[in-house]
Structures are given as C-alpha cells and as structure tokens.
Enzyme design. Structure first.
Site, PDB file in Angstrom:
ATOM      1  N   CYS A  29       0.830  -1.205   0.000  1.00  0.00           N
ATOM      2  CA  CYS A  29       0.000   0.000   0.000  1.00  0.00           C
ATOM      3  C   CYS A  29       0.869   1.262   0.000  1.00  0.00           C
ATOM      4  CB  CYS A  29      -0.918  -0.044   1.217  1.00  0.00           C
ATOM      5  SG  CYS A  29      -1.819   1.477   1.544  1.00  0.00           S
ATOM      6  N   CYS A  32      -0.075   3.956   2.540  1.00  0.00           N
ATOM      7  CA  CYS A  32       0.298   3.500   3.887  1.00  0.00           C
ATOM      8  C   CYS A  32       1.761   3.849   4.169  1.00  0.00           C
ATOM      9  CB  CYS A  32       0.108   1.988   4.027  1.00  0.00           C
ATOM     10  SG  CYS A  32      -1.587   1.418   3.834  1.00  0.00           S
TER      11      CYS A  32
END
Length: 104
Positions: A29, A32
C-alpha cells in the site's frame, strides 16, 4: 511504532490505559508507506498521551475482518476497548493532528 498482531491485539490495544491509534496497513500500500513517517513523528511527540501501533492486514486478517477494514490506510482510535474515531486514507500531518486533537 510497535507492530501488533491478532494474538496480542487485545492486550496491546483493547486493554491499554491510554487511547491507541491503530494503523491498519499492508506492504503493497503506497499511501500506507506515505503516512508511516508522519505517524512516527506524531508518536514521538505525543506518545505520552496516545499509543500508535501498526497492524499488517495481510498477516492479521482476523482483526482486520473483525473491524470491517475494507480499505487502507485505515486508522482507528480505540479508547477503553472501543473504537472512538476512524480516519480513512492518507492525510498530511496537520490534518492528522487536527483529527487526533481530542486525544493529544
């Protein structure tokens, strides 16, 4: 920031005396990874009032499923074992600090 797992989530998060921000994330991600250093800074500055931990959703599917995590990054603030705030998506530090103001 400390990593938590399905196995120690109850002890580290639900039974914590302080509010706990759980960063639900995954290796793949991009957003993230973008907010990780920001969360680290917030943790260092406000760790006396708020614990910040990371939970890898790919490795800990039980907890992610229990809290209905369908998109990441997904930040949940727990207080006294209950979810009291949800922050979806990557945000700049100033926005995160505003969202967390009541806990820090």
């Amino acid at each position: 920031m400390k990593a938590v797992t399905d196995a120690d989530f109850e002890t580290e998060v639900l039974k914590n005396d302080k509010p706990v921000l759980v960063d639900f994330w995954a290796e793949w991600c991009g957003p993230c990874r973008m907010i990780a250093p920001v969360l680290e800074e917030i943790s260092k500055a406000h760790g006396d009032k708020l614990d910040i931990v990371k939970l890898n959703t790919d490795e800990n599917t039980g907890t992610a499923s229990k809290y209905g995590i369908m998109q990441i990054p997904n930040l949940l603030v727990f207080k006294d074992g209950e979810v009291v705030k949800q922050i979806l998506g990557a945000k700049p530090k100033a926005a995160l600090l505003r969202d967390l103001a009541e806990f820090i």
